[in-house]
Design a protein around this motif. Structure first.
Motif, PDB file in Angstrom:
ATOM      1  N   ASN A 145       0.800  -1.231   0.000  1.00 25.65           N
ATOM      2  CA  ASN A 145       0.000   0.000   0.000  1.00 25.65           C
ATOM      3  C   ASN A 145       0.826   1.271   0.000  1.00 25.65           C
ATOM      4  O   ASN A 145       0.285   2.356  -0.205  1.00 25.65           O
ATOM      5  CB  ASN A 145      -0.923   0.013   1.215  1.00 25.65           C
ATOM      6  CG  ASN A 145      -1.932  -1.100   1.154  1.00 25.65           C
ATOM      7  OD1 ASN A 145      -2.567  -1.307   0.132  1.00 25.65           O
ATOM      8  ND2 ASN A 145      -2.070  -1.837   2.245  1.00 25.65           N
ATOM      9  N   ASN A 146       2.127   1.152   0.254  1.00 20.81           N
ATOM     10  CA  ASN A 146       3.007   2.308   0.280  1.00 20.81           C
ATOM     11  C   ASN A 146       4.226   2.042  -0.592  1.00 20.81           C
ATOM     12  O   ASN A 146       4.709   0.907  -0.669  1.00 20.81           O
ATOM     13  CB  ASN A 146       3.467   2.602   1.713  1.00 20.81           C
ATOM     14  CG  ASN A 146       2.331   3.093   2.570  1.00 20.81           C
ATOM     15  OD1 ASN A 146       1.427   2.333   2.903  1.00 20.81           O
ATOM     16  ND2 ASN A 146       2.344   4.351   2.907  1.00 20.81           N
TER      17      ASN A 146
ATOM     18  N   LYS B  61       1.625   6.906   0.153  1.00 18.44           N
ATOM     19  CA  LYS B  61       0.489   6.014  -0.038  1.00 18.44           C
ATOM     20  C   LYS B  61       0.245   5.851  -1.541  1.00 18.44           C
ATOM     21  O   LYS B  61       0.192   6.822  -2.280  1.00 18.44           O
ATOM     22  CB  LYS B  61      -0.762   6.570   0.634  1.00 18.44           C
ATOM     23  CG  LYS B  61      -1.967   5.671   0.495  1.00 18.44           C
ATOM     24  CD  LYS B  61      -2.910   5.840   1.645  1.00 18.44           C
ATOM     25  CE  LYS B  61      -4.123   4.972   1.507  1.00 18.44           C
ATOM     26  NZ  LYS B  61      -3.843   3.552   1.615  1.00 18.44           N
ATOM     27  N   LEU B  62       0.122   4.598  -1.982  1.00 19.57           N
ATOM     28  CA  LEU B  62      -0.059   4.306  -3.400  1.00 19.57           C
ATOM     29  C   LEU B  62      -1.528   4.294  -3.773  1.00 19.57           C
ATOM     30  O   LEU B  62      -2.377   3.883  -2.996  1.00 19.57           O
ATOM     31  CB  LEU B  62       0.551   2.943  -3.738  1.00 19.57           C
ATOM     32  CG  LEU B  62       2.054   2.841  -3.545  1.00 19.57           C
ATOM     33  CD1 LEU B  62       2.501   1.395  -3.671  1.00 19.57           C
ATOM     34  CD2 LEU B  62       2.785   3.713  -4.538  1.00 19.57           C
ATOM     35  N   ASN B  63      -1.823   4.745  -5.007  1.00 16.47           N
ATOM     36  CA  ASN B  63      -3.173   4.659  -5.556  1.00 16.47           C
ATOM     37  C   ASN B  63      -3.062   4.272  -7.024  1.00 16.47           C
ATOM     38  O   ASN B  63      -1.993   3.927  -7.495  1.00 16.47           O
ATOM     39  CB  ASN B  63      -3.946   5.962  -5.330  1.00 16.47           C
ATOM     40  CG  ASN B  63      -3.308   7.147  -6.025  1.00 16.47           C
ATOM     41  OD1 ASN B  63      -2.897   7.051  -7.176  1.00 16.47           O
ATOM     42  ND2 ASN B  63      -3.213   8.261  -5.339  1.00 16.47           N
ATOM     43  N   GLU B  64      -4.126   4.352  -7.742  1.00 16.51           N
ATOM     44  CA  GLU B  64      -4.133   3.921  -9.141  1.00 16.51           C
ATOM     45  C   GLU B  64      -4.043   5.068 -10.146  1.00 16.51           C
ATOM     46  O   GLU B  64      -4.298   4.874 -11.320  1.00 16.51           O
ATOM     47  CB  GLU B  64      -5.383   3.073  -9.410  1.00 16.51           C
ATOM     48  CG  GLU B  64      -5.346   1.728  -8.714  1.00 16.51           C
ATOM     49  CD  GLU B  64      -4.191   0.832  -9.154  1.00 16.51           C
ATOM     50  OE1 GLU B  64      -3.874   0.812 -10.354  1.00 16.51           O
ATOM     51  OE2 GLU B  64      -3.601   0.181  -8.279  1.00 16.51           O
ATOM     52  N   CYS B  65      -3.695   6.268  -9.687  1.00 15.07           N
ATOM     53  CA  CYS B  65      -3.569   7.375 -10.634  1.00 15.07           C
ATOM     54  C   CYS B  65      -2.534   8.389 -10.161  1.00 15.07           C
ATOM     55  O   CYS B  65      -2.128   8.401  -9.006  1.00 15.07           O
ATOM     56  CB  CYS B  65      -4.915   8.059 -10.847  1.00 15.07           C
ATOM     57  SG  CYS B  65      -5.627   8.717  -9.348  1.00 15.07           S
TER      58      CYS B  65
ATOM     59  N   SER C  71       1.432   9.107  -7.550  1.00 17.02           N
ATOM     60  CA  SER C  71       1.562   8.011  -6.593  1.00 17.02           C
ATOM     61  C   SER C  71       0.957   6.712  -7.130  1.00 17.02           C
ATOM     62  O   SER C  71       0.626   5.807  -6.369  1.00 17.02           O
ATOM     63  CB  SER C  71       0.943   8.392  -5.256  1.00 17.02           C
ATOM     64  OG  SER C  71      -0.406   8.732  -5.409  1.00 17.02           O
ATOM     65  N   LYS C  72       0.849   6.613  -8.446  1.00 18.04           N
ATOM     66  CA  LYS C  72       0.349   5.395  -9.080  1.00 18.04           C
ATOM     67  C   LYS C  72       1.282   4.225  -8.747  1.00 18.04           C
ATOM     68  O   LYS C  72       2.497   4.344  -8.777  1.00 18.04           O
ATOM     69  CB  LYS C  72       0.293   5.581 -10.591  1.00 18.04           C
ATOM     70  CG  LYS C  72      -0.189   4.371 -11.337  1.00 18.04           C
ATOM     71  CD  LYS C  72      -0.223   4.643 -12.829  1.00 18.04           C
ATOM     72  CE  LYS C  72      -0.674   3.393 -13.568  1.00 18.04           C
ATOM     73  NZ  LYS C  72      -0.671   3.624 -15.010  1.00 18.04           N
ATOM     74  N   LYS C  73       0.698   3.088  -8.433  1.00 20.28           N
ATOM     75  CA  LYS C  73       1.461   1.883  -8.067  1.00 20.28           C
ATOM     76  C   LYS C  73       2.138   1.309  -9.309  1.00 20.28           C
ATOM     77  O   LYS C  73       1.492   1.059 -10.323  1.00 20.28           O
ATOM     78  CB  LYS C  73       0.518   0.855  -7.462  1.00 20.28           C
ATOM     79  CG  LYS C  73       1.209  -0.349  -6.879  1.00 20.28           C
ATOM     80  CD  LYS C  73       0.241  -1.405  -6.393  1.00 20.28           C
ATOM     81  CE  LYS C  73      -0.399  -1.062  -5.093  1.00 20.28           C
ATOM     82  NZ  LYS C  73      -1.104  -2.222  -4.484  1.00 20.28           N
TER      83      LYS C  73
ATOM     84  N   CYS D  99       5.959   4.063  -6.250  1.00 19.46           N
ATOM     85  CA  CYS D  99       5.065   5.055  -6.839  1.00 19.46           C
ATOM     86  C   CYS D  99       5.634   5.429  -8.210  1.00 19.46           C
ATOM     87  O   CYS D  99       6.812   5.178  -8.500  1.00 19.46           O
ATOM     88  CB  CYS D  99       4.935   6.281  -5.941  1.00 19.46           C
ATOM     89  SG  CYS D  99       6.430   7.294  -5.792  1.00 19.46           S
TER      90      CYS D  99
END
Length: 75
Positions: free
Chosen positions: A34-35, A42-46, A49-51, A67
């Motif tokens: 998640n990081n 913190k990772l997200n899908e956009c 910080s996109k994973k 990221c």
């Protein structure tokens, strides 16, 4: 569907040159992170910080889940 997303993501990893003995295990690890393993954001899908699954482009070896910003800097 979740199964379709898994198949699609693993196909993209393979297309980009990632090599693995166990893509199922790597995919589960990818989902669990998640990081960013470099900067800890913190990772997200956009966005920045996109994973991203980072790998060595010469050997295909997996390195980290990062990221987008850290992945771009590492190339």
């Amino acid at each position: 569907s979740p199964a379709g997303r898994k198949v699609s993501r693993i196909a993209r990893w393979k297309f980009r040159g990632l090599k693995s003995d166990n893509f199922d295990e790597l995919y589960q690890y990818y989902l669990s992170v998640n990081n960013c393993e470099n900067c800890n954001c913190k990772l997200n899908e956009c966005n920045a910080s996109k994973k991203c699954l980072d790998h060595n482009h010469l050997t295909g070896e997996f390195r980290n889940i990062l990221c987008h910003s850290c992945n771009i800097k590492r190339r």
